[in-house]
Design a protein around this motif. Structure first.
Motif, PDB file in Angstrom:
ATOM      1  N   TYR A   1      59.382  -0.643 -26.644  1.00 33.31           N
ATOM      2  CA  TYR A   1      59.398   0.815 -26.782  1.00 33.31           C
ATOM      3  C   TYR A   1      60.648   1.345 -26.096  1.00 33.31           C
ATOM      4  O   TYR A   1      61.014   0.841 -25.036  1.00 33.31           O
ATOM      5  CB  TYR A   1      58.126   1.380 -26.122  1.00 33.31           C
ATOM      6  CG  TYR A   1      58.064   2.881 -26.056  1.00 33.31           C
ATOM      7  CD1 TYR A   1      57.508   3.605 -27.101  1.00 33.31           C
ATOM      8  CD2 TYR A   1      58.559   3.571 -24.955  1.00 33.31           C
ATOM      9  CE1 TYR A   1      57.448   4.990 -27.042  1.00 33.31           C
ATOM     10  CE2 TYR A   1      58.509   4.948 -24.881  1.00 33.31           C
ATOM     11  CZ  TYR A   1      57.953   5.657 -25.931  1.00 33.31           C
ATOM     12  OH  TYR A   1      57.895   7.022 -25.875  1.00 33.31           O
ATOM     13  N   PRO A   2      61.340   2.356 -26.613  1.00 35.07           N
ATOM     14  CA  PRO A   2      61.098   3.108 -27.846  1.00 35.07           C
ATOM     15  C   PRO A   2      62.053   2.699 -28.978  1.00 35.07           C
ATOM     16  O   PRO A   2      62.489   3.541 -29.744  1.00 35.07           O
ATOM     17  CB  PRO A   2      61.381   4.536 -27.389  1.00 35.07           C
ATOM     18  CG  PRO A   2      62.556   4.370 -26.434  1.00 35.07           C
ATOM     19  CD  PRO A   2      62.381   2.999 -25.789  1.00 35.07           C
ATOM     20  N   LEU A   3      62.372   1.410 -29.080  1.00 33.77           N
ATOM     21  CA  LEU A   3      63.334   0.974 -30.095  1.00 33.77           C
ATOM     22  C   LEU A   3      62.756   1.112 -31.505  1.00 33.77           C
ATOM     23  O   LEU A   3      61.542   0.988 -31.688  1.00 33.77           O
ATOM     24  CB  LEU A   3      63.754  -0.477 -29.847  1.00 33.77           C
ATOM     25  CG  LEU A   3      64.982  -0.674 -28.946  1.00 33.77           C
ATOM     26  CD1 LEU A   3      64.769  -0.046 -27.594  1.00 33.77           C
ATOM     27  CD2 LEU A   3      65.289  -2.155 -28.796  1.00 33.77           C
ATOM     28  N   PRO A   4      63.614   1.365 -32.491  1.00 34.44           N
ATOM     29  CA  PRO A   4      63.130   1.489 -33.875  1.00 34.44           C
ATOM     30  C   PRO A   4      62.585   0.174 -34.408  1.00 34.44           C
ATOM     31  O   PRO A   4      62.964  -0.906 -33.948  1.00 34.44           O
ATOM     32  CB  PRO A   4      64.390   1.923 -34.643  1.00 34.44           C
ATOM     33  CG  PRO A   4      65.538   1.450 -33.804  1.00 34.44           C
ATOM     34  CD  PRO A   4      65.073   1.560 -32.386  1.00 34.44           C
ATOM     35  N   GLU A   5      61.701   0.281 -35.396  1.00 37.96           N
ATOM     36  CA  GLU A   5      61.059  -0.908 -35.963  1.00 37.96           C
ATOM     37  C   GLU A   5      62.059  -1.887 -36.559  1.00 37.96           C
ATOM     38  O   GLU A   5      61.806  -3.095 -36.604  1.00 37.96           O
ATOM     39  CB  GLU A   5      60.044  -0.503 -37.036  1.00 37.96           C
ATOM     40  CG  GLU A   5      58.750   0.058 -36.460  1.00 37.96           C
ATOM     41  CD  GLU A   5      57.722   0.345 -37.547  1.00 37.96           C
ATOM     42  OE1 GLU A   5      57.892  -0.149 -38.671  1.00 37.96           O
ATOM     43  OE2 GLU A   5      56.758   1.071 -37.260  1.00 37.96           O
ATOM     44  N   ASP A   6      63.205  -1.356 -37.030  1.00 40.43           N
ATOM     45  CA  ASP A   6      64.164  -2.268 -37.671  1.00 40.43           C
ATOM     46  C   ASP A   6      64.790  -3.251 -36.672  1.00 40.43           C
ATOM     47  O   ASP A   6      65.513  -4.162 -37.059  1.00 40.43           O
ATOM     48  CB  ASP A   6      65.239  -1.509 -38.447  1.00 40.43           C
ATOM     49  CG  ASP A   6      66.178  -0.691 -37.564  1.00 40.43           C
ATOM     50  OD1 ASP A   6      65.988  -0.677 -36.323  1.00 40.43           O
ATOM     51  OD2 ASP A   6      67.094  -0.058 -38.110  1.00 40.43           O
ATOM     52  N   TYR A   7      64.482  -3.078 -35.377  1.00 38.76           N
ATOM     53  CA  TYR A   7      64.953  -4.058 -34.387  1.00 38.76           C
ATOM     54  C   TYR A   7      64.194  -5.371 -34.515  1.00 38.76           C
ATOM     55  O   TYR A   7      64.537  -6.351 -33.846  1.00 38.76           O
ATOM     56  CB  TYR A   7      64.846  -3.504 -32.956  1.00 38.76           C
ATOM     57  CG  TYR A   7      66.204  -3.118 -32.394  1.00 38.76           C
ATOM     58  CD1 TYR A   7      66.922  -2.053 -32.947  1.00 38.76           C
ATOM     59  CD2 TYR A   7      66.791  -3.829 -31.349  1.00 38.76           C
ATOM     60  CE1 TYR A   7      68.183  -1.719 -32.461  1.00 38.76           C
ATOM     61  CE2 TYR A   7      68.048  -3.496 -30.864  1.00 38.76           C
ATOM     62  CZ  TYR A   7      68.738  -2.445 -31.421  1.00 38.76           C
ATOM     63  OH  TYR A   7      69.983  -2.126 -30.951  1.00 38.76           O
TER      64      TYR A   7
ATOM     65  N   PRO B   1      70.663  -0.325 -28.236  1.00 33.29           N
ATOM     66  CA  PRO B   1      69.988   0.534 -29.221  1.00 33.29           C
ATOM     67  C   PRO B   1      70.581   1.933 -29.352  1.00 33.29           C
ATOM     68  O   PRO B   1      70.480   2.547 -30.416  1.00 33.29           O
ATOM     69  CB  PRO B   1      68.545   0.602 -28.702  1.00 33.29           C
ATOM     70  CG  PRO B   1      68.634   0.264 -27.250  1.00 33.29           C
ATOM     71  CD  PRO B   1      69.766  -0.700 -27.131  1.00 33.29           C
ATOM     72  N   ASP B   2      71.210   2.431 -28.295  1.00 34.00           N
ATOM     73  CA  ASP B   2      71.745   3.789 -28.327  1.00 34.00           C
ATOM     74  C   ASP B   2      73.262   3.849 -28.368  1.00 34.00           C
ATOM     75  O   ASP B   2      73.848   4.938 -28.389  1.00 34.00           O
ATOM     76  CB  ASP B   2      71.250   4.584 -27.105  1.00 34.00           C
ATOM     77  CG  ASP B   2      69.749   4.796 -27.123  1.00 34.00           C
ATOM     78  OD1 ASP B   2      69.156   4.715 -28.226  1.00 34.00           O
ATOM     79  OD2 ASP B   2      69.164   5.016 -26.040  1.00 34.00           O
TER      80      ASP B   2
END
Length: 321
Positions: free
Chosen positions: A74-80, A94-95
């Motif tokens: 969390y809170p990374l997008p599902e596409d990770y 991620p950012d």
């Protein structure tokens, strides 16, 4: 009545050791919270007390940043999820605010260490592999694979395969490390196959792989001369990581296992802290609601294996007083 930290330090001080090395480590699989950073706080306190007793002591922290990503935090997008199985060290930030995934999740912790009065030397597992620190230990492990397999099998229901090796290469086709199986070696060259269908070879000197955890932990103790290490209760289970690594350390690397300090996990409002579900409370967040000393008090007021539940809704003013 003496505090449990003092008891540990006093016992360690009686040992004939030139310098005590109190090790701690954290898997950089997501946000580092007050639960999985306990290693650091306990190690720092033991090192500090040893120095007060007139002993040479230092605290080190090893970032396990070469391990495979097993769950998207969390809170990374599902596409990770496309990075699942790849070492944290090769995953992008991620950012876009840091050089990579590891720095993104390390930085919030490392920037508050001074606030908590923690003195430690930070190490990187990724850098240790890339710079060859582990090379001799990999060679030793491969040469003693039958003995290591025998040690592992004593604690397993199903014995390891005859061609098993205590090493996982990073697949040069799909980039994953937890889907490869090393089955043969010739000098520094390891042959492996991957679940993606790729058959390959790799040179251990490339750093593109890692020892299996319990062998790696034992190797690390000798590399740093570790004399004491706190760790979560999961590693302390009978027949678990500490038990197996201790035997490997003594029989394969000729090094005594360090003094163990297992601790109970901290729950958050009664729920297990989880980086993948976003259930956690970090040391930097604590500083927004209370002084650094209050977290130290919270962690050290009871023995390490006593259950601790933290709630941000608790009466903090009474607690801080």
């Amino acid at each position: 009545m003496t505090h449990w930290i003092e008891n540990i330090a006093t016992e360690l001080a009686e040992r004939d050791v030139e310098e005590h090395v109190i090790a701690s480590g954290t898997s950089i699989s997501g946000s580092i919270h007050i639960g999985n950073s306990c290693d650091i706080f306990i190690a720092n306190a033991i090192g500090k007390k040893l120095r007060e007793l007139g002993k040479q002591a230092k605290t080190i922290w090893i970032a396990d940043d070469h391990d495979p990503l097993r769950k998207v935090p969390y809170p990374l997008p599902e596409d990770y999820d496309k990075y699942l199985g790849m070492p944290y060290s090769v995953i992008p930030c991620p950012d876009g605010c840091c050089d990579n995934f590891v720095e993104h999740f390390e930085k919030p912790l490392l920037t508050v260490m001074d606030d908590y009065g923690i003195e430690m030397e930070a190490k990187s597992g990724f850098e240790m592999y890339k710079t060859g620190v582990y090379n001799d230990y990999i060679r030793t492990s491969l040469e003693h694979v039958d003995e290591i397999k025998e040690i592992f099998n004593e604690y397993r229901r199903e014995p390891l395969a005859d061609d098993w090796l205590p090493y996982n290469p990073i697949c040069d086709e799909c980039g994953r490390v937890n889907t490869t199986y090393a089955y043969d070696f010739d000098g520094d060259t390891i042959k492996y196959r991957c679940e993606c269908g790729h058959d390959g070879e790799m040179d251990i000197k490339s750093g593109n792989g890692k020892l299996t955890w319990r062998v790696e932990w034992a190797a690390r103790w000798k590399i740093f001369g570790t004399t004491c290490e706190p760790f979560g209760k999961d590693h302390a289970a009978s027949g678990g990581s500490y038990d197996v690594s201790s035997i490997i350390s003594e029989k394969i690397f000729d090094y005594p296992a360090p003094y163990p300090v297992p601790y109970e996990w901290i729950t958050l409002d009664g729920e297990a802290m989880s980086k993948s579900h976003g259930v956690f409370f970090a040391p930097e967040e604590w500083l927004k609601i209370g002084p650094a000393e209050s977290l130290n008090y919270y962690l050290f007021r009871s023995k390490p294996m006593k259950a601790k539940d933290f709630s941000p809704k608790m009466a903090f003013l009474d607690f801080i007083d």
